[in-house]
Design an enzyme around this catalytic site. Structure first.
Site, PDB file in Angstrom:
ATOM      1  N   GLY A   6       1.127   3.621   2.166  1.00  8.38           N
ATOM      2  CA  GLY A   6       1.641   3.714   3.667  1.00  8.38           C
ATOM      3  C   GLY A   6       2.558   2.614   4.082  1.00  8.38           C
ATOM      4  O   GLY A   6       3.119   2.744   5.203  1.00  8.38           O
ATOM      5  N   GLU A   8       0.879  -1.060   0.062  1.00  5.90           N
ATOM      6  CA  GLU A   8       0.026   0.089   0.129  1.00  5.90           C
ATOM      7  C   GLU A   8       0.923   1.285  -0.213  1.00  5.90           C
ATOM      8  O   GLU A   8       1.905   1.133   0.441  1.00  5.90           O
ATOM      9  CB  GLU A   8      -0.763  -0.164   1.221  1.00  5.90           C
ATOM     10  CG  GLU A   8      -1.824  -1.271   1.268  1.00  5.90           C
ATOM     11  CD  GLU A   8      -2.481  -1.367   2.519  1.00  5.90           C
ATOM     12  OE1 GLU A   8      -2.573  -0.556   3.248  1.00  5.90           O
ATOM     13  OE2 GLU A   8      -3.443  -1.984   2.315  1.00  5.90           O
ATOM     14  N   GLU A  17       8.142 -17.858  -3.605  1.00  2.00           N
ATOM     15  CA  GLU A  17       8.150 -16.704  -4.221  1.00  2.00           C
ATOM     16  C   GLU A  17       9.455 -16.188  -4.291  1.00  2.00           C
ATOM     17  O   GLU A  17      10.080 -15.445  -5.173  1.00  2.00           O
ATOM     18  CB  GLU A  17       7.174 -15.793  -3.308  1.00  2.00           C
ATOM     19  CG  GLU A  17       5.838 -16.011  -3.823  1.00  2.00           C
ATOM     20  CD  GLU A  17       5.007 -15.079  -2.794  1.00  2.00           C
ATOM     21  OE1 GLU A  17       3.734 -15.630  -2.427  1.00  2.00           O
ATOM     22  OE2 GLU A  17       5.038 -13.850  -2.750  1.00  2.00           O
ATOM     23  N   LEU A  48      32.509  -2.747 -17.928  1.00  2.00           N
ATOM     24  CA  LEU A  48      33.637  -3.201 -18.935  1.00  2.00           C
ATOM     25  C   LEU A  48      32.847  -3.071 -20.284  1.00  2.00           C
ATOM     26  O   LEU A  48      33.672  -3.183 -21.014  1.00  2.00           O
ATOM     27  CB  LEU A  48      33.563  -4.735 -18.711  1.00  2.00           C
ATOM     28  CG  LEU A  48      34.282  -5.008 -17.226  1.00  2.00           C
ATOM     29  CD1 LEU A  48      34.221  -6.791 -17.302  1.00  2.00           C
ATOM     30  CD2 LEU A  48      35.806  -4.871 -17.276  1.00  2.00           C
ATOM     31  N   PHE A  57       2.202  -0.328  -6.716  1.00  2.00           N
ATOM     32  CA  PHE A  57       3.247  -0.975  -6.983  1.00  2.00           C
ATOM     33  C   PHE A  57       2.980  -2.480  -7.552  1.00  2.00           C
ATOM     34  O   PHE A  57       3.649  -3.412  -7.448  1.00  2.00           O
ATOM     35  CB  PHE A  57       4.384  -1.191  -6.001  1.00  2.00           C
ATOM     36  CG  PHE A  57       5.064   0.107  -5.788  1.00  2.00           C
ATOM     37  CD1 PHE A  57       5.233   1.271  -6.285  1.00  2.00           C
ATOM     38  CD2 PHE A  57       5.437   0.169  -4.352  1.00  2.00           C
ATOM     39  CE1 PHE A  57       5.838   2.390  -5.942  1.00  2.00           C
ATOM     40  CE2 PHE A  57       6.259   1.504  -3.742  1.00  2.00           C
ATOM     41  CZ  PHE A  57       6.393   2.626  -4.292  1.00  2.00           C
ATOM     42  N   ILE A  58       1.466  -2.730  -7.963  1.00  2.00           N
ATOM     43  CA  ILE A  58       1.158  -4.020  -8.203  1.00  2.00           C
ATOM     44  C   ILE A  58       1.418  -4.503  -9.458  1.00  2.00           C
ATOM     45  O   ILE A  58       1.095  -3.862 -10.461  1.00  2.00           O
ATOM     46  CB  ILE A  58      -0.464  -4.007  -8.094  1.00  2.00           C
ATOM     47  CG1 ILE A  58      -0.800  -3.423  -6.665  1.00  2.00           C
ATOM     48  CG2 ILE A  58      -0.853  -5.435  -8.263  1.00  2.00           C
ATOM     49  CD1 ILE A  58       0.062  -4.166  -5.350  1.00  2.00           C
ATOM     50  N   GLY A 114       4.801  -1.284   3.183  1.00  2.00           N
ATOM     51  CA  GLY A 114       5.281  -2.419   2.123  1.00  2.00           C
ATOM     52  C   GLY A 114       5.920  -3.570   2.930  1.00  2.00           C
ATOM     53  O   GLY A 114       5.311  -4.586   3.220  1.00  2.00           O
ATOM     54  N   GLY A 169      31.755   0.032 -21.155  1.00  2.00           N
ATOM     55  CA  GLY A 169      32.019   1.593 -21.390  1.00  2.00           C
ATOM     56  C   GLY A 169      30.642   2.066 -21.659  1.00  2.00           C
ATOM     57  O   GLY A 169      29.902   1.696 -21.157  1.00  2.00           O
TER      58      GLY A 169
HETATM   59  C1  LIG Z   1       8.495  -2.845  -9.886  1.00  2.00           C
HETATM   60  C2  LIG Z   1       7.746  -3.292  -8.591  1.00  2.00           C
HETATM   61  C3  LIG Z   1       6.943  -4.263  -8.520  1.00  2.00           C
HETATM   62  C4  LIG Z   1       6.303  -4.850  -7.266  1.00  2.00           C
HETATM   63  N1  LIG Z   1       5.316  -5.665  -7.497  1.00  2.00           N
HETATM   64  C5  LIG Z   1       4.509  -5.899  -6.366  1.00  2.00           C
HETATM   65  C6  LIG Z   1       3.190  -6.761  -6.619  1.00  2.00           C
HETATM   66  O1  LIG Z   1       3.083  -7.258  -7.436  1.00  2.00           O
HETATM   67  N2  LIG Z   1       2.560  -6.773  -5.347  1.00  2.00           N
HETATM   68  C7  LIG Z   1       2.826  -6.061  -4.171  1.00  2.00           C
HETATM   69  O2  LIG Z   1       2.231  -6.617  -3.090  1.00  2.00           O
HETATM   70  N3  LIG Z   1       4.023  -5.297  -4.079  1.00  2.00           N
HETATM   71  C8  LIG Z   1       4.587  -5.105  -5.070  1.00  2.00           C
HETATM   72  N4  LIG Z   1       5.651  -4.364  -5.088  1.00  2.00           N
HETATM   73  C9  LIG Z   1       6.171  -3.594  -3.559  1.00  2.00           C
HETATM   74  C10 LIG Z   1       7.395  -4.300  -3.036  1.00  2.00           C
HETATM   75  O3  LIG Z   1       7.169  -5.410  -2.517  1.00  2.00           O
HETATM   76  C11 LIG Z   1       7.718  -3.037  -1.951  1.00  2.00           C
HETATM   77  O4  LIG Z   1       8.306  -2.140  -2.719  1.00  2.00           O
HETATM   78  C12 LIG Z   1       8.709  -3.754  -0.899  1.00  2.00           C
HETATM   79  O5  LIG Z   1       8.199  -4.704  -0.203  1.00  2.00           O
HETATM   80  C13 LIG Z   1       9.343  -2.697  -0.139  1.00  2.00           C
HETATM   81  O6  LIG Z   1       8.157  -1.888   0.557  1.00  2.00           O
HETATM   82  P1  LIG Z   1       8.268  -0.425   0.559  1.00  2.00           P
HETATM   83  O7  LIG Z   1       8.329  -0.034  -0.778  1.00  2.00           O
HETATM   84  O8  LIG Z   1       6.899   0.164   1.201  1.00  2.00           O
HETATM   85  O9  LIG Z   1       9.440   0.126   1.472  1.00  2.00           O
HETATM   86  P2  LIG Z   1       9.383   0.297   2.907  1.00  2.00           P
HETATM   87  O10 LIG Z   1       8.868  -0.712   3.623  1.00  2.00           O
HETATM   88  O11 LIG Z   1       9.174   1.721   3.190  1.00  2.00           O
HETATM   89  O12 LIG Z   1      11.162   0.076   3.285  1.00  2.00           O
HETATM   90  C14 LIG Z   1      11.901   1.078   2.452  1.00  2.00           C
HETATM   91  C15 LIG Z   1      13.286   0.323   2.857  1.00  2.00           C
HETATM   92  O13 LIG Z   1      13.704   0.185   4.179  1.00  2.00           O
HETATM   93  C16 LIG Z   1      14.333  -0.587   4.524  1.00  2.00           C
HETATM   94  N5  LIG Z   1      13.592  -1.491   5.706  1.00  2.00           N
HETATM   95  C17 LIG Z   1      12.167  -1.528   5.680  1.00  2.00           C
HETATM   96  N6  LIG Z   1      12.263  -2.162   6.910  1.00  2.00           N
HETATM   97  C18 LIG Z   1      13.271  -2.745   7.350  1.00  2.00           C
HETATM   98  C19 LIG Z   1      13.611  -3.586   8.497  1.00  2.00           C
HETATM   99  N7  LIG Z   1      12.676  -4.413   9.213  1.00  2.00           N
HETATM  100  N8  LIG Z   1      15.009  -3.599   8.780  1.00  2.00           N
HETATM  101  C20 LIG Z   1      15.778  -2.966   8.052  1.00  2.00           C
HETATM  102  N9  LIG Z   1      15.469  -2.289   6.743  1.00  2.00           N
HETATM  103  C21 LIG Z   1      14.286  -2.117   6.787  1.00  2.00           C
HETATM  104  C22 LIG Z   1      14.553  -1.359   3.459  1.00  2.00           C
HETATM  105  O14 LIG Z   1      15.915  -1.139   2.868  1.00  2.00           O
HETATM  106  C23 LIG Z   1      13.579  -1.018   2.403  1.00  2.00           C
HETATM  107  O15 LIG Z   1      13.919  -1.395   0.995  1.00  2.00           O
HETATM  108  C24 LIG Z   1       6.294  -3.982  -6.190  1.00  2.00           C
HETATM  109  C25 LIG Z   1       7.505  -2.969  -6.123  1.00  2.00           C
HETATM  110  C26 LIG Z   1       8.121  -2.476  -7.284  1.00  2.00           C
HETATM  111  C27 LIG Z   1       9.096  -1.343  -7.191  1.00  2.00           C
END
Ligand SMILES: Cc1cc2nc3c(=O)[nH]c(=O)nc-3n(C[C@H](O)[C@H](O)[C@H](O)COP(=O)(O)OP(=O)(O)OC[C@H]3O[C@@H](n4cnc5c(N)ncnc54)[C@H](O)[C@@H]3O)c2cc1C
Length: 392
Positions: free
Chosen positions: A130, A128, A257, A352, A157-158, A132, A354
């Site tokens: 808010g 969502e 997965e 590599l 991001f679905i 992930g 360039g």
């Molecule tokens: C191209 C793409 C395709 C996607 N496809 C899907 C999909 O089909 N279905 C779906 O539901 N989602 C999908 N996603 C979402 C994806 O799974 C989330 O982006 C991911 O789980 C991270 O959640 P967030 O983006 O909210 O990052 P946040 O949860 O905000 O986290 C940001 C960063 O904080 C750090 N972090 C977070 N928690 C911790 C922790 N506990 N300890 C240490 N570091 C932490 C990590 O570095 C993380 O990358 C997709 C995303 C992208 C970009």
């Protein structure tokens, strides 16, 4: 490349078929799909027709009747060719398996054959705006109303979000709970690709797709926002039939997965080395091929070694998964370690090349932009390390 120990003759035959299909049918249309931001429906149907979708779903539900090894062979072939528009990992490797594991017999017979034929594209909506990584904090809710659930909330991001006709939605059926309040519900929705076919075009009340998101890479794959504002789904679309089982179901499916993301990483890693060996052998500088320069040779020797070590670990994980013995910790190790190595090696291979390594018409540049997200989705690699650490 030598044959993996899990690759039987029929797995290799499927790989060959997939390689031919992606080379001749899908690759020539990558630019078209990248321009529109999603693969056309007829591409999904063409892949379904030759048997590349749902390779590891039982034949009685229209699938290929194969194993996880067949699924991996299709993914590896797709990535090696560089025709990644259709997110087959999500559609067949993930969504179809949630349906196969938790849907009713009638639902399996209704949905899976159409997923296998490419008539019905699958997506899974957990993330969502808010939240992930912290999945138990999702806000989307599903409220029971008679024979239906009413779903409200927003997802982002679905993958396959623009084209999907079948969406597995993670929602809270009990908002007072964290993980125990999460359930998975299936929604059949219309609209999306707008081509008037069996995705069921037309509005679905309470459901709207947002824009196709403008990503750094993976331009030919649709990643979209989804909005639910009173979307009604039949109560029997609650996967598993009992509320609050979503997290448990996710935990059961997650090793597969994560291994699928690792499979994609493995294929990208090996492709990067192969492309770079070929490129540096034909490009000349200072009167000789780049490959004759000691730095190039040492870099590629190291990258090839990393690829070999990763392959041994990955193959071992696949064998364990085929036996039903891949634990969540090892799957997390595979996802984090292989995707870290993948982006590291691709970056070195870009160097590599360039300047040509920064041009999207070169496969290494596409691996660079398409591959970066592998460390973020499927559970960020930091989350994988948390999970591994918990087992220590
Ligand atoms: C191209 C793409 C395709 C996607 N496809 C899907 C999909 O089909 N279905 C779906 O539901 N989602 C999908 N996603 C979402 C994806 O799974 C989330 O982006 C991911 O789980 C991270 O959640 P967030 O983006 O909210 O990052 P946040 O949860 O905000 O986290 C940001 C960063 O904080 C750090 N972090 C977070 N928690 C911790 C922790 N506990 N300890 C240490 N570091 C932490 C990590 O570095 C993380 O990358 C997709 C995303 C992208 C970009």
């Amino acid at each position: 490349m030598s044959r993996s120990p899990w690759a039987s003759d029929d797995v290799e035959a499927l790989r060959e078929l997939a390689t031919s299909f992606f080379t001749h049918e899908a690759l020539p249309r990558e630019e078209e799909f990248a321009a529109q931001g999603f693969p056309s429906k007829d591409m999904w149907q063409a892949a379904g027709k030759v048997g590349l979708l749902c390779a590891s779903i039982p034949e009685e539900y229209g699938g290929g009747g194969g194993s996880f090894a067949h699924e991996v062979a299709v993914i590896e072939a797709q990535i090696r060719v560089g025709a990644g528009a259709m997110a087959i990992i999500v559609h067949a490797g993930i969504v179809a398996h949630y349906i196969n594991a938790y849907a009713t017999e009638e639902q399996k017979r209704r949905w899976l054959p159409r997923m296998a034929s490419g008539d019905l594209v699958g997506a899974i909506a957990m993330t969502e705006p808010g939240t992930g990584s912290d999945l138990q904090s999702i806000k989307t809710k599903a409220v029971r109303d008679g024979d239906e659930y009413v779903i409200s909330g927003a997802k982002t991001f679905i993958t396959n979000g623009h084209t999907a006709g079948l969406i597995v939605i993670a929602a809270k059926t009990d908002t007072t709970q964290g993980a125990h309040g999460v359930s998975l519900l299936v929604a059949e929705v219309g609209g999306g690709d707008g081509d008037g076919d069996s995705n069921g075009d037309g509005d679905t009340p309470g459901f709207q797709r947002g824009r196709v998101l403008n990503k750094v890479g993976q331009h030919s794959t649709d990643t979209a926002e989804l909005f639910f504002d009173g979307l009604r789904v039949p109560a029997e679309n609650l996967l598993g039939g009992v509320e609050g089982q979503g997290f448990v179901q996710l935990m059961v499916q997650l090793p597969q997965e994560r291994l699928l993301v690792a499979a994609a990483g493995m294929a990208m890693l090996e492709a990067a080395v192969d492309h770079t060996v070929a490129y540096t052998k034909q490009r000349e500088a200072f009167g000789k091929p780049l490959f004759k320069l000691q730095n190039t040779r040492f870099e590629l020797a190291e990258c090839a070694t990393i690829a070999r070590v990763a392959r041994v670990f990955f193959d071992d994980c696949v064998l364990k998964h085929l036996d039903g013995g891949l634990d969540a910790t090892t799957a997390s190790m595979a996802k984090y370690w292989i995707t870290d190595r993948q982006t590291e090696v691709i970056d070195r291979c870009v160097q590599l090349h360039g300047g040509y390594g920064y041009m999207l018409e070169y496969p290494i540049a596409r691996l660079f932009v398409d591959g970066r997200v592998q460390r973020i989705y499927g559970g960020a690699n930091e989350i994988m390390k948390e999970l591994i650490a918990r087992s220590l």
